[in-house]
Design a protein around this motif. Sequence first.
Motif, PDB file in Angstrom:
ATOM      1  N   PRO A  74      97.325 -68.565  10.999  1.00 57.73           N
ATOM      2  CA  PRO A  74      98.253 -67.586  10.405  1.00 57.73           C
ATOM      3  C   PRO A  74      97.756 -67.119   9.040  1.00 57.73           C
ATOM      4  O   PRO A  74      97.071 -67.858   8.313  1.00 57.73           O
ATOM      5  CB  PRO A  74      99.556 -68.372  10.263  1.00 57.73           C
ATOM      6  N   LEU A  75      98.101 -65.892   8.709  1.00 58.54           N
ATOM      7  CA  LEU A  75      97.754 -65.319   7.411  1.00 58.54           C
ATOM      8  C   LEU A  75      99.027 -65.103   6.608  1.00 58.54           C
ATOM      9  O   LEU A  75      99.958 -64.437   7.073  1.00 58.54           O
ATOM     10  CB  LEU A  75      97.019 -63.992   7.589  1.00 58.54           C
ATOM     11  N   VAL A  76      99.077 -65.674   5.425  1.00 60.99           N
ATOM     12  CA  VAL A  76     100.218 -65.524   4.522  1.00 60.99           C
ATOM     13  C   VAL A  76      99.866 -64.470   3.481  1.00 60.99           C
ATOM     14  O   VAL A  76      98.815 -64.552   2.842  1.00 60.99           O
ATOM     15  CB  VAL A  76     100.563 -66.861   3.843  1.00 60.99           C
ATOM     16  N   VAL A  77     100.750 -63.492   3.322  1.00 62.92           N
ATOM     17  CA  VAL A  77     100.465 -62.373   2.424  1.00 62.92           C
ATOM     18  C   VAL A  77     101.617 -62.185   1.438  1.00 62.92           C
ATOM     19  O   VAL A  77     102.625 -61.539   1.763  1.00 62.92           O
ATOM     20  CB  VAL A  77     100.235 -61.064   3.208  1.00 62.92           C
TER      21      VAL A  77
ATOM     22  N   GLY B 107     105.770 -72.553  -1.647  1.00 62.64           N
ATOM     23  CA  GLY B 107     106.734 -73.057  -0.674  1.00 62.64           C
ATOM     24  C   GLY B 107     106.294 -72.812   0.755  1.00 62.64           C
ATOM     25  O   GLY B 107     106.588 -73.609   1.645  1.00 62.64           O
ATOM     26  N   MET B 108     105.563 -71.718   0.979  1.00 59.31           N
ATOM     27  CA  MET B 108     105.085 -71.400   2.329  1.00 59.31           C
ATOM     28  C   MET B 108     103.906 -72.281   2.717  1.00 59.31           C
ATOM     29  O   MET B 108     103.878 -72.836   3.824  1.00 59.31           O
ATOM     30  CB  MET B 108     104.699 -69.922   2.392  1.00 59.31           C
ATOM     31  N   VAL B 109     102.918 -72.409   1.843  1.00 57.28           N
ATOM     32  CA  VAL B 109     101.724 -73.163   2.220  1.00 57.28           C
ATOM     33  C   VAL B 109     101.984 -74.663   2.251  1.00 57.28           C
ATOM     34  O   VAL B 109     101.213 -75.412   2.853  1.00 57.28           O
ATOM     35  CB  VAL B 109     100.527 -72.833   1.299  1.00 57.28           C
ATOM     36  N   LYS B 110     103.061 -75.119   1.635  1.00 54.25           N
ATOM     37  CA  LYS B 110     103.434 -76.527   1.792  1.00 54.25           C
ATOM     38  C   LYS B 110     103.791 -76.826   3.240  1.00 54.25           C
ATOM     39  O   LYS B 110     103.501 -77.911   3.748  1.00 54.25           O
ATOM     40  CB  LYS B 110     104.631 -76.865   0.889  1.00 54.25           C
TER      41      LYS B 110
END
Length: 210
Positions: free
Chosen positions: A71-74, A86-89
């Motif tokens: 997944p890619l977080v943007v 908080g997302m990458v945790k």
Amino acid sequence: MRLHVADHPLVTHKLSVLRNRDTPAVTFRALVEELVTLLAYEATRNVHVTPVDIQTPVAATTGVTLADPKPLVVPILRAGLGMLEGMVKLVPSAEVGFLGMVRNEETLQPTTYAERLPEDLSNRQCFVLDPMLATGGSLSAAIEFLFQRGAVDVTAICILAAPEGIAAVERLTEGRDVTLVLGAVDDHLNEHGYIVPGLGDAGDRLYGLV
């Protein structure tokens, strides 16, 4: 478009503290991180996985692992940066890209001023982070940007949203595979395009006025 609004007392409690104008920046940042982790749990419900064989201390079994491409977080700069940790945790193996968008305060239209993303997002699930869904222009433009690069589905995580913003995203992303995950839906936008009752300017409250 799919819409999920969190219905959990912990989310409501943390949002109540965020809304308080007297909450200091250090507490505000910590609460945003905690809220995003709670929202990300729902946002990743349909994340792509693949089977994997594992050996427990008792027996062999089959589990799952995140599928490739990861997944890619943007996060949308700058306020979206406050949501990144908080997302990458929750999804530490996700890759991270950046998209800088700013709203013209007179026209309320978004413009892109910076991006650091793969040129080819084919078969990628993307998770966009933006604290406030107000007019919906910036978020819709960011979502369309990712689809034009080849993303297959995009989930946006927002702490607060106005009904006008939700309607705009649904209209502007028609035909796209889009999911909105929200902490709460507020009453309306005021004449300046701010969410009411809202929590003020999320970027300023996270990082100050500089």
